[in-house]
Design a protein around this motif. Structure first.
Motif, short mmCIF file in Angstrom:
data_model
loop_
_atom_site.label_atom_id
_atom_site.label_comp_id
_atom_site.label_asym_id
_atom_site.label_seq_id
_atom_site.Cartn_x
_atom_site.Cartn_y
_atom_site.Cartn_z
N LEU A 108 -12.32 12.73 -17.14
CA LEU A 108 -11.74 11.56 -16.49
C LEU A 108 -11.75 11.74 -14.98
O LEU A 108 -11.26 12.76 -14.47
N LEU A 109 -12.27 10.75 -14.27
CA LEU A 109 -12.30 10.81 -12.80
C LEU A 109 -11.01 10.20 -12.27
O LEU A 109 -10.84 8.97 -12.32
N ALA A 110 -10.12 11.04 -11.82
CA ALA A 110 -8.81 10.53 -11.40
C ALA A 110 -8.41 11.10 -10.04
O ALA A 110 -7.25 11.39 -9.78
N GLY A 111 -9.41 11.25 -9.18
CA GLY A 111 -9.13 11.81 -7.85
C GLY A 111 -9.05 10.76 -6.77
O GLY A 111 -8.76 11.06 -5.61
N GLY A 112 -9.30 9.50 -7.12
CA GLY A 112 -9.32 8.44 -6.10
C GLY A 112 -7.92 8.11 -5.62
O GLY A 112 -6.94 8.33 -6.32
N GLY A 114 -6.97 5.06 -4.67
CA GLY A 114 -6.58 3.69 -5.03
C GLY A 114 -6.05 2.90 -3.85
O GLY A 114 -5.08 2.16 -3.99
N THR A 115 -6.72 3.01 -2.72
CA THR A 115 -6.21 2.34 -1.51
C THR A 115 -6.12 0.83 -1.69
O THR A 115 -5.15 0.20 -1.27
N ARG A 116 -7.13 0.25 -2.35
CA ARG A 116 -7.12 -1.22 -2.48
C ARG A 116 -5.98 -1.70 -3.38
O ARG A 116 -5.39 -2.74 -3.15
N LEU A 117 -5.65 -0.93 -4.40
CA LEU A 117 -4.56 -1.31 -5.30
C LEU A 117 -3.22 -1.20 -4.57
O LEU A 117 -2.31 -1.98 -4.79
N PRO A 122 -0.86 7.84 -8.42
CA PRO A 122 -2.24 7.80 -8.89
C PRO A 122 -2.45 6.61 -9.85
O PRO A 122 -1.53 6.24 -10.60
N LYS A 123 -3.67 6.06 -9.83
CA LYS A 123 -3.93 4.84 -10.60
C LYS A 123 -3.65 4.99 -12.10
O LYS A 123 -3.24 4.04 -12.75
N GLY A 124 -3.91 6.17 -12.64
CA GLY A 124 -3.70 6.37 -14.07
C GLY A 124 -2.25 6.14 -14.48
O GLY A 124 -1.96 5.86 -15.65
N GLN A 196 -8.97 20.25 -9.64
CA GLN A 196 -9.06 19.44 -8.43
C GLN A 196 -10.47 19.39 -7.86
O GLN A 196 -11.13 20.42 -7.76
N GLN A 197 -10.88 18.20 -7.44
CA GLN A 197 -12.13 18.09 -6.69
C GLN A 197 -11.90 18.70 -5.31
O GLN A 197 -10.77 18.99 -4.93
N GLY A 198 -12.97 18.85 -4.56
CA GLY A 198 -12.84 19.51 -3.26
C GLY A 198 -12.54 18.54 -2.13
O GLY A 198 -12.43 17.33 -2.32
N SER A 252 -14.38 6.42 -15.18
CA SER A 252 -13.37 6.21 -14.14
C SER A 252 -12.03 5.91 -14.80
O SER A 252 -11.97 5.48 -15.95
N VAL A 253 -10.98 6.13 -14.04
CA VAL A 253 -9.64 5.97 -14.60
C VAL A 253 -9.24 4.50 -14.70
O VAL A 253 -8.33 4.14 -15.43
N ASP A 254 -9.96 3.63 -13.98
CA ASP A 254 -9.40 2.30 -13.74
C ASP A 254 -9.98 1.18 -14.60
O ASP A 254 -9.76 0.02 -14.32
N LEU A 407 -9.51 -2.08 -12.59
CA LEU A 407 -8.31 -2.28 -11.78
C LEU A 407 -8.58 -1.71 -10.40
O LEU A 407 -8.53 -0.49 -10.20
N LYS A 408 -8.91 -2.58 -9.48
CA LYS A 408 -9.24 -2.12 -8.12
C LYS A 408 -8.24 -2.62 -7.08
O LYS A 408 -7.91 -1.92 -6.14
N ASN A 409 -7.81 -3.91 -7.26
CA ASN A 409 -7.06 -4.57 -6.19
C ASN A 409 -5.64 -4.91 -6.63
O ASN A 409 -5.32 -4.84 -7.81
P1 UTP Z 1 -13.25 4.03 -6.49
O1 UTP Z 1 -14.47 4.28 -5.71
O2 UTP Z 1 -13.04 2.67 -7.01
O3 UTP Z 1 -12.03 4.48 -5.59
O4 UTP Z 1 -13.20 5.10 -7.66
P2 UTP Z 1 -10.47 4.39 -5.82
O5 UTP Z 1 -9.86 5.58 -5.18
O6 UTP Z 1 -10.10 4.22 -7.26
O7 UTP Z 1 -10.03 3.10 -5.04
P3 UTP Z 1 -10.12 2.73 -3.48
O8 UTP Z 1 -11.60 2.64 -3.14
O9 UTP Z 1 -9.41 3.81 -2.71
O10 UTP Z 1 -9.42 1.41 -3.42
C1 UTP Z 1 -13.94 5.05 -8.85
C2 UTP Z 1 -13.48 6.19 -9.72
O11 UTP Z 1 -13.77 7.44 -9.08
C3 UTP Z 1 -12.58 8.21 -8.92
C4 UTP Z 1 -11.44 7.21 -8.96
O12 UTP Z 1 -10.24 7.85 -9.35
C5 UTP Z 1 -11.96 6.21 -9.98
O13 UTP Z 1 -11.74 6.68 -11.29
N1 UTP Z 1 -12.65 8.95 -7.65
C6 UTP Z 1 -12.91 8.30 -6.49
C7 UTP Z 1 -12.46 10.30 -7.68
O14 UTP Z 1 -12.21 10.91 -8.75
N2 UTP Z 1 -12.52 10.99 -6.50
C8 UTP Z 1 -12.77 10.39 -5.32
O15 UTP Z 1 -12.82 11.07 -4.26
C9 UTP Z 1 -12.99 9.01 -5.31
#
Ligand code: UTP
Length: 488
Positions: A108-112, A114-117, A122-124, A196-198, A252-254, A407-409
């Motif tokens: 699961l990619l959960a390192g983002g 989520g600035t737009r949300l 964390p989004k999860g 953790q990612q880098g 992606s988590v979203d 779920l982005k925004n």
């Molecule tokens: P997005 O590119 O949509 O980014 O991530 P985000 O962080 O969810 O939202 P914004 O752009 O800040 O609004 C797509 C997927 O990649 C993961 C996110 O968690 C999401 O599952 N991701 C994104 C990472 O795991 N690491 C990152 O550095 C960026």
């Protein structure tokens, strides 16, 4: 101290990053010691290498890709809607068998951030306001539990699906605390593995690394493509190999509709002996700003909407569909052996993406500056930039209403937001109920993933039933009906 100052000076001079010592005299002795340690932990060789690549990519990104693109060949592209029930069933069986043999993992990619949300967490951990109040993490964990139950029904063994969760500096601690507090949603703790990612430094336009504080370099997460380096660094790939995992579903988590460890997708990729596969949805319209998967100069690649002209976006094929229609939804299959190949042989060849940003920094006087104009770059890597290394790559196209709602925004945006995610999930559940012979005349029906993964297992409960309730009802396993705001 003078010797450590001399050593670090020499080191930084060697990498042309001496500006990092601009605030040295402003630090007390303890801070100086800490700073030496901090700087020594940075891989300047890599940092300078990446900046060089970033510069090249900024220069080359200007050209459009129209003339170099071709769609993925039909022999490597299947659409779920066009595949007969028997073949679908074969794929599903292959996937379920692999699950019951402990050969499937989820990443699961959960390192983002989520600035737009705009949520602090964390989004999860976000709840889109379903009747059950479930978060994205809970929905996904429950889908893992249900799909192992389906594997058990068919092959007699549950199998374990390890849940690898990639977090980042900003999301790690909160995610970990949340999962502990929720008892890992009844998954085994040893099978939920966070790593953790880098981080990568932020640069000015000349490649000089910026200071965030007087004694701290400015860093940003290295993008979801940071996964490959992190898989090696934290021994995650070793762990997969030790467990006998052969296939990894990465997503992606979203995406609230994601079919986690989807046995059909896995079975399709396995039956095609793919190293790498991508789930896609048809573009909603030619101008939808999503990346499309295609070949560029014969190599598999995601081409962003901004990289093609409108003329190419509008092109149609002989069936009347868009020629470049394979919308990327960050939902991928990798064989473990492919991941091993990427980690061992391709890390330095992964493309970098550059974002020109306003990056707050600390100047030589030790003052924090918030720039009004872009003053530097952040470098990110993307998960899909390894497609080009796959010799066998396949695409699986799925219906958007069943598998993709991101779920982005925040709700103000009116799209890809909590409201649309909630509505899309409940609309799918309505369709499942109707297909199983029930009717919803009023109110909402939410189906627990523990009861049904993709619409199966509902007939006993809903056939011949008309739901006419004021609020919402949850359908739970063991035929328990749970009125939330209304009565059944
Ligand atoms: P997005 O590119 O949509 O980014 O991530 P985000 O962080 O969810 O939202 P914004 O752009 O800040 O609004 C797509 C997927 O990649 C993961 C996110 O968690 C999401 O599952 N991701 C994104 C990472 O795991 N690491 C990152 O550095 C960026």
């Amino acid at each position: 101290m003078s010797s450590s100052l001399n050593e670090i000076k020499e080191k930084l001079n060697g990498y042309n990053q001496q500006q990092l010592l601009a605030t040295w005299e402003l630090l007390d002795r303890e801070k100086q010691l800490g700073f030496v340690k901090h700087v020594n932990a940075i891989d300047f060789e890599e940092a300078n290498f990446l900046f060089k690549k970033a510069k090249q990519s900024m220069e080359s990104d200007i050209k459009k890709l129209d003339d170099f693109m071709t769609p993925v060949p039909a022999t490597q592209y299947q659409s779920e809607e066009k595949v007969c029930a028997k073949t679908l069933d074969e794929y599903r069986s292959i996937g379920l068998e692999a699950i019951s043999n402990n050969e499937v993992a989820v990443l699961l990619l959960a390192g983002g951030q989520g600035t737009r949300l705009g949520s602090d967490n964390p989004k999860g951990m976000f709840s889109v306001g379903l009747p059950s109040g479930k978060t994205l993490f809970q929905i996904q964990a429950e889908r893992i539990r249900r799909v192992t139950a389906l594997a058990k029904e068919k092959y007699g063994k549950f199998g374990t699906i390890p849940w690898y969760i990639m977090t980042s500096g900003p999301t790690d601690r909160t995610t970990h605390k949340f999962l502990v507090a929720k008892n890992y949603f009844d998954l085994n703790e040893k099978d939920v593995i966070l790593f953790q990612q880098g981080l990568l430094p932020c640069y000015d336009f000349e490649g000089k690394i910026l200071l965030n504080e007087k004694d701290h370099v400015a860093f940003a997460p290295d993008g979801n493509g940071g996964i490959y380096k992190a898989l090696a660094k934290h021994g995650i790939l070793n762990d997969m190999e030790k467990r006998g995992v052969k296939y990894v579903h990465v997503h992606s988590v979203d995406n609230i509709l994601v079919k986690v460890a989807d046995p059909v997708f896995i079975g399709y990729c396995v039956s095609k002996q793919a190293e790498c596969g991508a789930k896609v949805v048809k573009k909603a319209n030619p101008n939808e700003p999503v990346g499309v998967i295609c070949q560029v100069d014969g190599k598999y690649q995601v081409v962003e909407y901004s990289e093609i002209t409108e003329k190419t976006a509008l092109l149609k094929n002989e069936n009347g569909d868009l020629k470049f229609n394979a919308g990327n939804i960050c939902n991928h299959f990798f064989s473990t052996s492919f991941l091993r190949k990427v980690v061992n042989e391709c890390l330095n060849d992964i493309k970098v993406h550059v974002a020109i940003k306003k990056i707050p920094y600390t100047n030589a006087l030790g003052k924090k500056v918030t720039p009004v104009e872009a003053n530097g770059i952040k470098i990110e890597k993307f998960i899909f930039d390894v497609f080009q290394f796959a010799e066998k790559f396949v695409i699986w196209e799925v219906p958007r209403n069943e598998e993709f709602s991101a779920l982005k925004n925040s709700d103000e945006a009116g799209k890809d937001c909590p409201m649309t995610a909630r509505n899309d999930l409940l609309a799918l559940h309505r369709a499942y109920v109707e297909k199983a012979g029930g009717r919803i005349e009023a109110g909402e029906v939410e189906i627990s993933p523990l009861l049904s993964y993709a619409g199966e297992n509902l007939e006993n409960i809903v056939k011949g039933v008309t739901y006419n309730n004021k609020g919402a009802i949850q359908l739970l396993p063991e035929n328990k009906l749970n009125g939330v705001n209304g009565k059944h």
